[in-house]
Design a protein around this motif. Structure first.
Motif, PDB file in Angstrom:
ATOM      1  N   ALA A  53     -18.177  10.618 -30.120  1.00 31.09           N
ATOM      2  CA  ALA A  53     -17.986   9.927 -31.390  1.00 31.09           C
ATOM      3  C   ALA A  53     -17.380  10.867 -32.428  1.00 31.09           C
ATOM      4  CB  ALA A  53     -19.325   9.399 -31.896  1.00 31.09           C
ATOM      5  N   PRO A  54     -16.609  10.324 -33.381  1.00 28.81           N
ATOM      6  CA  PRO A  54     -16.167  11.150 -34.504  1.00 28.81           C
ATOM      7  C   PRO A  54     -17.360  11.508 -35.390  1.00 28.81           C
ATOM      8  CG  PRO A  54     -15.603   8.844 -34.872  1.00 28.81           C
ATOM      9  CD  PRO A  54     -16.151   8.930 -33.474  1.00 28.81           C
ATOM     10  N   HIS A  55     -17.299  12.691 -35.982  1.00 37.18           N
ATOM     11  CA  HIS A  55     -18.412  13.175 -36.804  1.00 37.18           C
ATOM     12  C   HIS A  55     -19.737  12.872 -36.074  1.00 37.18           C
ATOM     13  CE1 HIS A  55     -15.622  13.837 -40.113  1.00 37.18           C
ATOM     14  NE2 HIS A  55     -15.201  12.596 -39.984  1.00 37.18           N
ATOM     15  N   PRO A  56     -19.881  13.382 -34.858  1.00 35.32           N
ATOM     16  CA  PRO A  56     -20.953  12.901 -33.975  1.00 35.32           C
ATOM     17  C   PRO A  56     -22.362  13.087 -34.512  1.00 35.32           C
ATOM     18  CG  PRO A  56     -19.935  14.900 -33.096  1.00 35.32           C
ATOM     19  CD  PRO A  56     -19.065  14.421 -34.211  1.00 35.32           C
ATOM     20  N   PHE A  90     -39.304  18.318 -24.802  1.00 33.96           N
ATOM     21  CA  PHE A  90     -37.958  18.833 -25.016  1.00 33.96           C
ATOM     22  C   PHE A  90     -37.391  18.096 -26.223  1.00 33.96           C
ATOM     23  CE2 PHE A  90     -38.472  18.958 -20.298  1.00 33.96           C
ATOM     24  CZ  PHE A  90     -38.532  20.339 -20.165  1.00 33.96           C
ATOM     25  N   TYR A  91     -36.939  18.833 -27.196  1.00 30.21           N
ATOM     26  CA  TYR A  91     -36.465  18.200 -28.435  1.00 30.21           C
ATOM     27  C   TYR A  91     -35.138  17.470 -28.207  1.00 30.21           C
ATOM     28  CZ  TYR A  91     -34.843  17.789 -33.275  1.00 30.21           C
ATOM     29  OH  TYR A  91     -34.383  17.315 -34.474  1.00 30.21           O
ATOM     30  N   ARG A  92     -34.134  18.182 -27.692  1.00 30.79           N
ATOM     31  CA  ARG A  92     -32.835  17.563 -27.432  1.00 30.79           C
ATOM     32  C   ARG A  92     -32.057  18.439 -26.456  1.00 30.79           C
ATOM     33  NH1 ARG A  92     -31.076  16.479 -32.468  1.00 30.79           N
ATOM     34  NH2 ARG A  92     -30.206  18.549 -32.849  1.00 30.79           N
ATOM     35  N   TRP A  93     -31.771  17.913 -25.267  1.00 30.68           N
ATOM     36  CA  TRP A  93     -30.917  18.619 -24.319  1.00 30.68           C
ATOM     37  C   TRP A  93     -29.476  18.538 -24.827  1.00 30.68           C
ATOM     38  CZ3 TRP A  93     -32.792  21.784 -20.864  1.00 30.68           C
ATOM     39  CH2 TRP A  93     -34.069  21.572 -20.345  1.00 30.68           C
ATOM     40  N   HIS A  94     -28.796  19.698 -24.873  1.00 27.28           N
ATOM     41  CA  HIS A  94     -27.464  19.699 -25.461  1.00 27.28           C
ATOM     42  C   HIS A  94     -26.683  20.935 -25.057  1.00 27.28           C
ATOM     43  CE1 HIS A  94     -29.763  22.294 -28.178  1.00 27.28           C
ATOM     44  NE2 HIS A  94     -28.613  22.754 -28.658  1.00 27.28           N
ATOM     45  N   ILE A  95     -25.400  20.895 -25.377  1.00 23.14           N
ATOM     46  CA  ILE A  95     -24.567  22.083 -25.414  1.00 23.14           C
ATOM     47  C   ILE A  95     -24.263  22.354 -26.879  1.00 23.14           C
ATOM     48  CG2 ILE A  95     -23.550  21.779 -23.126  1.00 23.14           C
ATOM     49  CD1 ILE A  95     -21.126  20.503 -24.442  1.00 23.14           C
ATOM     50  N   ASP A  96     -23.997  23.604 -27.229  1.00 27.75           N
ATOM     51  CA  ASP A  96     -23.634  23.943 -28.600  1.00 27.75           C
ATOM     52  C   ASP A  96     -22.160  23.612 -28.801  1.00 27.75           C
ATOM     53  OD1 ASP A  96     -26.156  24.886 -29.258  1.00 27.75           O
ATOM     54  OD2 ASP A  96     -25.700  26.932 -28.601  1.00 27.75           O
ATOM     55  N   ALA A  97     -21.869  22.584 -29.575  1.00 28.11           N
ATOM     56  CA  ALA A  97     -20.476  22.180 -29.760  1.00 28.11           C
ATOM     57  C   ALA A  97     -20.375  21.197 -30.916  1.00 28.11           C
ATOM     58  CB  ALA A  97     -19.931  21.526 -28.484  1.00 28.11           C
ATOM     59  N   ALA A  98     -19.309  21.321 -31.690  1.00 29.64           N
ATOM     60  CA  ALA A  98     -19.047  20.366 -32.761  1.00 29.64           C
ATOM     61  C   ALA A  98     -18.635  19.022 -32.190  1.00 29.64           C
ATOM     62  CB  ALA A  98     -17.954  20.897 -33.685  1.00 29.64           C
ATOM     63  N   LEU A  99     -17.891  19.039 -31.064  1.00 26.58           N
ATOM     64  CA  LEU A  99     -17.429  17.837 -30.360  1.00 26.58           C
ATOM     65  C   LEU A  99     -16.552  16.950 -31.229  1.00 26.58           C
ATOM     66  CD1 LEU A  99     -20.692  17.015 -28.409  1.00 26.58           C
ATOM     67  CD2 LEU A  99     -18.624  18.160 -27.558  1.00 26.58           C
ATOM     68  N   TYR A 100     -15.970  17.541 -32.240  1.00 25.50           N
ATOM     69  CA  TYR A 100     -15.000  16.855 -33.103  1.00 25.50           C
ATOM     70  C   TYR A 100     -14.114  17.931 -33.708  1.00 25.50           C
ATOM     71  CZ  TYR A 100     -13.166  14.015 -37.008  1.00 25.50           C
ATOM     72  OH  TYR A 100     -12.354  13.365 -37.913  1.00 25.50           O
ATOM     73  N   GLY A 101     -12.885  17.987 -33.260  1.00 28.26           N
ATOM     74  CA  GLY A 101     -11.947  18.977 -33.773  1.00 28.26           C
ATOM     75  C   GLY A 101     -12.035  20.323 -33.077  1.00 28.26           C
ATOM     76  N   LEU A 102     -13.181  20.946 -33.101  1.00 27.27           N
ATOM     77  CA  LEU A 102     -13.347  22.296 -32.569  1.00 27.27           C
ATOM     78  C   LEU A 102     -13.721  22.277 -31.094  1.00 27.27           C
ATOM     79  CD1 LEU A 102     -15.399  23.801 -35.538  1.00 27.27           C
ATOM     80  CD2 LEU A 102     -12.940  24.044 -35.120  1.00 27.27           C
ATOM     81  N   ALA A 103     -13.207  23.245 -30.349  1.00 27.69           N
ATOM     82  CA  ALA A 103     -13.510  23.346 -28.923  1.00 27.69           C
ATOM     83  C   ALA A 103     -14.916  23.911 -28.707  1.00 27.69           C
ATOM     84  CB  ALA A 103     -12.483  24.243 -28.224  1.00 27.69           C
ATOM     85  N   PRO A 104     -15.611  23.468 -27.652  1.00 26.02           N
ATOM     86  CA  PRO A 104     -16.966  23.966 -27.393  1.00 26.02           C
ATOM     87  C   PRO A 104     -16.994  25.482 -27.178  1.00 26.02           C
ATOM     88  CG  PRO A 104     -16.500  22.016 -26.071  1.00 26.02           C
ATOM     89  CD  PRO A 104     -15.205  22.432 -26.697  1.00 26.02           C
ATOM     90  N   PRO A 105     -17.939  26.178 -27.795  1.00 30.19           N
ATOM     91  CA  PRO A 105     -18.061  27.627 -27.602  1.00 30.19           C
ATOM     92  C   PRO A 105     -18.247  27.998 -26.131  1.00 30.19           C
ATOM     93  CG  PRO A 105     -19.398  26.916 -29.461  1.00 30.19           C
ATOM     94  CD  PRO A 105     -18.913  25.672 -28.785  1.00 30.19           C
ATOM     95  N   VAL A 119     -22.365  10.888 -26.877  1.00 30.03           N
ATOM     96  CA  VAL A 119     -21.398  10.181 -26.038  1.00 30.03           C
ATOM     97  C   VAL A 119     -21.161   8.782 -26.601  1.00 30.03           C
ATOM     98  CG1 VAL A 119     -21.970  11.474 -23.939  1.00 30.03           C
ATOM     99  CG2 VAL A 119     -23.185   9.349 -24.449  1.00 30.03           C
ATOM    100  N   ARG A 120     -19.896   8.327 -26.489  1.00 27.90           N
ATOM    101  CA  ARG A 120     -19.555   7.002 -27.033  1.00 27.90           C
ATOM    102  C   ARG A 120     -18.835   6.127 -26.020  1.00 27.90           C
ATOM    103  NH1 ARG A 120     -15.156   5.428 -30.687  1.00 27.90           N
ATOM    104  NH2 ARG A 120     -15.685   3.407 -31.624  1.00 27.90           N
ATOM    105  N   LYS A 121     -17.937   6.727 -25.229  1.00 26.97           N
ATOM    106  CA  LYS A 121     -17.186   5.966 -24.239  1.00 26.97           C
ATOM    107  C   LYS A 121     -16.986   6.817 -22.982  1.00 26.97           C
ATOM    108  CE  LYS A 121     -14.394   3.496 -27.717  1.00 26.97           C
ATOM    109  NZ  LYS A 121     -13.003   3.200 -28.169  1.00 26.97           N
ATOM    110  N   LEU A 122     -16.708   6.146 -21.868  1.00 28.26           N
ATOM    111  CA  LEU A 122     -16.309   6.815 -20.635  1.00 28.26           C
ATOM    112  C   LEU A 122     -14.937   6.307 -20.220  1.00 28.26           C
ATOM    113  CD1 LEU A 122     -19.629   6.725 -18.545  1.00 28.26           C
ATOM    114  CD2 LEU A 122     -18.616   8.707 -19.699  1.00 28.26           C
ATOM    115  N   HIS A 123     -14.060   7.241 -19.851  1.00 28.66           N
ATOM    116  CA  HIS A 123     -12.711   6.910 -19.391  1.00 28.66           C
ATOM    117  C   HIS A 123     -12.659   7.152 -17.883  1.00 28.66           C
ATOM    118  CE1 HIS A 123     -10.729   6.821 -23.502  1.00 28.66           C
ATOM    119  NE2 HIS A 123     -11.928   7.331 -23.763  1.00 28.66           N
ATOM    120  N   LEU A 124     -12.536   6.086 -17.108  1.00 34.14           N
ATOM    121  CA  LEU A 124     -12.579   6.170 -15.650  1.00 34.14           C
ATOM    122  C   LEU A 124     -11.201   6.478 -15.082  1.00 34.14           C
ATOM    123  CD1 LEU A 124     -14.965   3.170 -14.834  1.00 34.14           C
ATOM    124  CD2 LEU A 124     -15.499   5.453 -15.735  1.00 34.14           C
ATOM    125  N   ALA A 125     -11.192   6.881 -13.818  1.00 35.36           N
ATOM    126  CA  ALA A 125      -9.949   7.308 -13.172  1.00 35.36           C
ATOM    127  C   ALA A 125      -8.915   6.195 -13.104  1.00 35.36           C
ATOM    128  CB  ALA A 125     -10.254   7.838 -11.773  1.00 35.36           C
TER     129      ALA A 125
END
Length: 375
Positions: free
Chosen positions: A223-226, A145-160, A286-292
């Protein structure tokens, strides 16, 4: 009334795949409103829809169907990411001149297609992205498997919301063994150049009750500009997230960062039809996790280990749907309900030509309790 019918895919008794369907009596080039209503409900119910014999579908019709899931959306899902020379996505995509929201992907030399001339496609190969590789002499028999992912810019734009793929040219015959190489001994026989899918809903359902609570109440900061940030980093051998080697680009060396474009999204996204929760995380940026309780986990190795522990059961061999492409297959998948991966190692003379389309959504995913905007 629509004449479209939807037939769920069937799998062996040992399979854990519980999603996917074939759509009959549909012509992508000529869909009525009733047809689309049927397709929309089917997508959110089955997550991956296969339309056979759609080779005559134009790039315009492909874009229009993709955008119909969010009519306010207009731009390509990764925005200008593919124009950034340092982005990991840059080599993999070519834009159709007359329909810039549609990309051409594949492998091999193509003399002419949809306004593009004399171009060479390069199928992503794990040797360019993974920390370890399969020996060259085994390359045509084994893959990853090359890279498990969702299609998304993850910076500025909302995931399709949705992505569409059309198989224009498919090299046939050969199969490969997809190896996980992560110490488990897991492997899966796959068709050459398959697209592999796993369900975010199954990924969530497999969690313990404690982990479900954690997933429901935790947010992930990307991350910014992930795709530039991870451009020097390397993947784990099963394609699920990155190895922590300190190879990420320092934030100060990235293009200018706009703080309001950094995305903090819920780990779980709710299905708009069924109400079920999907564990939807792109593990690579992924860069950080924000817990409850307000705690922020910012140790990158720890963040990656937590996300991996949650996601790994969901990519076990019995959970993977590896689509066996035929020319003319048009696949529509719910980008907010499944993860997917490119798979396969091609010989240089094996030509594969596909069209891909997704558009950045006009809204962000909802968590279990609230709508989470960019933070």
């Amino acid at each position: 009334m629509s004449q479209i019918t939807v037939e769920p895919l069937t799998f062996s008794e040992t399979s854990g795949v519980n999603f996917g369907a074939v759509v009959h009596n549909a012509i992508i080039e000529d869909l009525t409103d009733a047809d689309f209503d049927t397709i929309r409900d089917a997508l959110f119910t089955h997550q991956v829809l296969v339309f056979k014999n759609q080779g005559s579908t134009s790039p315009k019709a492909q874009y229009e169907l993709t955008r119909r899931f969010d009519p306010a959306a207009t731009s390509y899902g990764h925005g200008k990411t593919i124009d950034a020379k340092r982005s990991i996505l840059h080599p993999d995509l070519k834009t159709i001149p007359h329909q810039p929201q549609v990309q051409v992907i594949g492998n091999g030399f193509v003399s002419e297609y949809e306004g593009l001339k004399d171009f060479r496609l390069k199928h992503p190969h794990h040797k360019t992205f993974h920390a370890t590789t399969i020996p060259a002499e085994d390359d045509l028999d084994f893959t990853r498997f090359y890279r498990w992912h969702i299609d998304a810019a993850l910076y500025g734009l909302a995931p399709p919301v949705a992505t569409t793929l059309l198989a224009v040219k498919v090299p046939g015959g050969r199969r490969q063994i997809c190896r996980y190489d992560d110490g488990t001994g897991d492997e899966l026989e796959v068709p050459l150049g398959t697209t592999a899918f796993v369900s975010g809903y199954t990924m969530y359902d497999l969690l313990s009750e404690a982990d479900k609570e954690f997933a429901r109440t935790t947010k992930v900061e990307y991350a910014p500009h992930p795709y530039i940030w991870i451009s020097n980093a390397k993947s784990r051998p099963d394609g699920l997230g990155l190895v922590s080697q300190g190879r990420e680009i320092p934030l100060g060396d990235l293009p200018p960062i706009e703080e309001d474009k950094i995305q903090i999204l819920p780990l779980c996204w709710r299905n708009p039809v069924t109400g079920k929760l999907a564990l939807q995380v792109h593990p690579s940026p992924v860069r950080k996790l924000h817990l409850a309780d307000g705690t922020v986990v910012d140790d990158l190795a720890e963040v990656r280990d937590i996300v991996r522990r949650l996601q790994r059961p969901g990519i076990a061999p019995r959970m993977v749907y590896a689509h066996d492409w035929e020319e003319g297959d048009f696949v529509l998948f719910h980008n907010r309900g499944v993860l997917h991966s490119v798979v396969g190692a091609f010989a240089e003379d094996e030509v594969r030509l596909f069209r891909q389309c997704n558009v950045a959504a006009s809204f962000f995913p909802e968590g279990p309790r609230e709508r989470v905007a960019v933070a």
